[in-house]
Design a protein around this motif. Structure first.
Motif, PDB file in Angstrom:
ATOM      1  N   LEU A  30     -29.334  78.405  18.495  1.00 21.24           N
ATOM      2  CA  LEU A  30     -29.344  77.580  17.282  1.00 21.24           C
ATOM      3  C   LEU A  30     -30.378  78.089  16.284  1.00 21.24           C
ATOM      4  O   LEU A  30     -30.125  78.129  15.082  1.00 21.24           O
ATOM      5  CB  LEU A  30     -29.640  76.116  17.631  1.00 21.24           C
ATOM      6  N   HIS A  31     -31.538  78.474  16.801  1.00 22.48           N
ATOM      7  CA  HIS A  31     -32.583  78.991  15.918  1.00 22.48           C
ATOM      8  C   HIS A  31     -32.078  80.219  15.168  1.00 22.48           C
ATOM      9  O   HIS A  31     -32.210  80.316  13.944  1.00 22.48           O
ATOM     10  CB  HIS A  31     -33.848  79.322  16.714  1.00 22.48           C
ATOM     11  N   ALA A  32     -31.468  81.139  15.882  1.00 21.52           N
ATOM     12  CA  ALA A  32     -30.942  82.351  15.241  1.00 21.52           C
ATOM     13  C   ALA A  32     -29.851  82.001  14.236  1.00 21.52           C
ATOM     14  O   ALA A  32     -29.811  82.547  13.126  1.00 21.52           O
ATOM     15  CB  ALA A  32     -30.397  83.311  16.307  1.00 21.52           C
ATOM     16  N   PHE A  33     -28.963  81.081  14.598  1.00 18.46           N
ATOM     17  CA  PHE A  33     -27.863  80.708  13.715  1.00 18.46           C
ATOM     18  C   PHE A  33     -28.372  79.999  12.468  1.00 18.46           C
ATOM     19  O   PHE A  33     -27.916  80.281  11.361  1.00 18.46           O
ATOM     20  CB  PHE A  33     -26.872  79.817  14.469  1.00 18.46           C
ATOM     21  N   LEU A  34     -29.320  79.088  12.635  1.00 21.40           N
ATOM     22  CA  LEU A  34     -29.850  78.373  11.475  1.00 21.40           C
ATOM     23  C   LEU A  34     -30.647  79.291  10.562  1.00 21.40           C
ATOM     24  O   LEU A  34     -30.763  79.041   9.367  1.00 21.40           O
ATOM     25  CB  LEU A  34     -30.700  77.185  11.927  1.00 21.40           C
ATOM     26  N   TYR A  35     -31.202  80.341  11.109  1.00 15.77           N
ATOM     27  CA  TYR A  35     -31.920  81.326  10.293  1.00 15.77           C
ATOM     28  C   TYR A  35     -30.927  82.180   9.509  1.00 15.77           C
ATOM     29  O   TYR A  35     -31.128  82.465   8.330  1.00 15.77           O
ATOM     30  CB  TYR A  35     -32.811  82.200  11.180  1.00 15.77           C
ATOM     31  N   SER A  36     -29.842  82.592  10.147  1.00 14.86           N
ATOM     32  CA  SER A  36     -28.851  83.450   9.477  1.00 14.86           C
ATOM     33  C   SER A  36     -27.483  83.275  10.137  1.00 14.86           C
ATOM     34  O   SER A  36     -27.134  84.029  11.045  1.00 14.86           O
ATOM     35  CB  SER A  36     -29.296  84.913   9.549  1.00 14.86           C
ATOM     36  N   PRO A  37     -26.714  82.279   9.675  1.00 11.95           N
ATOM     37  CA  PRO A  37     -25.414  82.015  10.298  1.00 11.95           C
ATOM     38  C   PRO A  37     -24.484  83.225  10.313  1.00 11.95           C
ATOM     39  O   PRO A  37     -23.880  83.537  11.339  1.00 11.95           O
ATOM     40  CB  PRO A  37     -24.827  80.889   9.442  1.00 11.95           C
ATOM     41  N   GLY A  79     -28.851  79.740   5.406  1.00 15.48           N
ATOM     42  CA  GLY A  79     -29.831  79.642   6.478  1.00 15.48           C
ATOM     43  C   GLY A  79     -31.155  79.071   6.011  1.00 15.48           C
ATOM     44  O   GLY A  79     -31.434  78.998   4.821  1.00 15.48           O
ATOM     45  N   LEU A  80     -31.942  78.672   6.972  1.00 17.77           N
ATOM     46  CA  LEU A  80     -33.301  78.185   6.734  1.00 17.77           C
ATOM     47  C   LEU A  80     -34.252  79.331   7.018  1.00 17.77           C
ATOM     48  O   LEU A  80     -34.061  80.052   7.989  1.00 17.77           O
ATOM     49  CB  LEU A  80     -33.613  77.008   7.663  1.00 17.77           C
ATOM     50  N   TRP A  81     -35.254  79.512   6.223  1.00 17.92           N
ATOM     51  CA  TRP A  81     -36.136  80.664   6.393  1.00 17.92           C
ATOM     52  C   TRP A  81     -37.457  80.331   7.049  1.00 17.92           C
ATOM     53  O   TRP A  81     -38.252  81.199   7.346  1.00 17.92           O
ATOM     54  CB  TRP A  81     -36.361  81.341   5.056  1.00 17.92           C
ATOM     55  N   SER A  82     -37.694  79.068   7.275  1.00 17.16           N
ATOM     56  CA  SER A  82     -38.957  78.652   7.876  1.00 17.16           C
ATOM     57  C   SER A  82     -38.746  78.354   9.363  1.00 17.16           C
ATOM     58  O   SER A  82     -37.948  77.480   9.716  1.00 17.16           O
ATOM     59  CB  SER A  82     -39.480  77.405   7.168  1.00 17.16           C
ATOM     60  N   ASP A  83     -39.458  79.084  10.216  1.00 14.80           N
ATOM     61  CA  ASP A  83     -39.351  78.841  11.649  1.00 14.80           C
ATOM     62  C   ASP A  83     -39.726  77.409  12.000  1.00 14.80           C
ATOM     63  O   ASP A  83     -39.080  76.786  12.847  1.00 14.80           O
ATOM     64  CB  ASP A  83     -40.249  79.802  12.433  1.00 14.80           C
ATOM     65  N   SER A  84     -40.745  76.871  11.340  1.00 13.83           N
ATOM     66  CA  SER A  84     -41.164  75.507  11.670  1.00 13.83           C
ATOM     67  C   SER A  84     -40.096  74.498  11.258  1.00 13.83           C
ATOM     68  O   SER A  84     -39.844  73.532  11.989  1.00 13.83           O
ATOM     69  CB  SER A  84     -42.512  75.173  11.029  1.00 13.83           C
ATOM     70  N   GLU A  85     -39.433  74.705  10.135  1.00 13.53           N
ATOM     71  CA  GLU A  85     -38.368  73.783   9.725  1.00 13.53           C
ATOM     72  C   GLU A  85     -37.188  73.865  10.703  1.00 13.53           C
ATOM     73  O   GLU A  85     -36.596  72.851  11.074  1.00 13.53           O
ATOM     74  CB  GLU A  85     -37.891  74.062   8.308  1.00 13.53           C
ATOM     75  N   ILE A  86     -36.862  75.064  11.138  1.00 12.48           N
ATOM     76  CA  ILE A  86     -35.785  75.233  12.122  1.00 12.48           C
ATOM     77  C   ILE A  86     -36.160  74.551  13.429  1.00 12.48           C
ATOM     78  O   ILE A  86     -35.355  73.828  14.017  1.00 12.48           O
ATOM     79  CB  ILE A  86     -35.475  76.727  12.336  1.00 12.48           C
ATOM     80  N   ASP A  87     -37.392  74.741  13.898  1.00 13.92           N
ATOM     81  CA  ASP A  87     -37.848  74.091  15.128  1.00 13.92           C
ATOM     82  C   ASP A  87     -37.791  72.566  14.996  1.00 13.92           C
ATOM     83  O   ASP A  87     -37.391  71.874  15.929  1.00 13.92           O
ATOM     84  CB  ASP A  87     -39.268  74.530  15.486  1.00 13.92           C
ATOM     85  N   ASP A  88     -38.181  72.053  13.831  1.00 13.30           N
ATOM     86  CA  ASP A  88     -38.129  70.611  13.590  1.00 13.30           C
ATOM     87  C   ASP A  88     -36.685  70.115  13.620  1.00 13.30           C
ATOM     88  O   ASP A  88     -36.381  69.081  14.229  1.00 13.30           O
ATOM     89  CB  ASP A  88     -38.762  70.256  12.241  1.00 13.30           C
ATOM     90  N   LEU A  89     -35.792  70.847  12.981  1.00 19.38           N
ATOM     91  CA  LEU A  89     -34.388  70.452  12.941  1.00 19.38           C
ATOM     92  C   LEU A  89     -33.785  70.450  14.343  1.00 19.38           C
ATOM     93  O   LEU A  89     -33.078  69.513  14.732  1.00 19.38           O
ATOM     94  CB  LEU A  89     -33.603  71.378  12.013  1.00 19.38           C
TER      95      LEU A  89
END
Length: 129
Positions: free
Chosen positions: A88-95, A108-118
């Protein structure tokens, strides 16, 4: 020898702190979900522009029965892609990089912390009964 021990102890502390931070904050993740809610439902098992995301963590890709996935996503699921936290982290960073040919219209989301929160938030939402 004492310097090596201190160095290794310091490394372990940093690594364990990084692992703890990777868990994310579900409350911040819920706020971040607003970026997803135009296309995805999280409160009811209904499809919208995208499939619902109830119970997505641990679910095989392309497996919501009433959603018309792209061939790329169906093939990814058929080939064993399961939405683990890492995937999921990889997909949310760059689907489109993670599942080339996906029809998801999100860069995609570019912030690791935002992805971790999501992801932490998504983990709190059970699969539909």
């Amino acid at each position: 020898m004492l310097k090596k021990t201190r160095f290794l102890t310091g490394c372990l502390i940093v690594l364990s702190a990084s692992a703890a931070l990777a868990d994310g904050d579900p409350q911040r993740g819920e706020r971040s979900f607003s970026k997803c809610s135009a296309c995805h439902s999280i409160e009811k098992p209904r499809t919208r522009l995208g499939p619902h995301l109830m119970g997505v963590v641990g679910r095989p890709a392309g497996s919501v029965a009433d959603y018309g996935y792209s061939d790329a996503m169906k093939n990814a699921g058929a080939n064993g892609l399961v939405w683990t936290e890492e995937k999921l982290h990889a997909f949310l960073y760059s689907p489109k990089k993670t599942v080339p040919g996906t029809s998801m219209r999100f860069f995609g989301l570019w912030s690791d912390s935002e992805i971790d929160d999501l992801i932490a938030y998504l983990k709190t939402v059970p699969a539909p009964q």
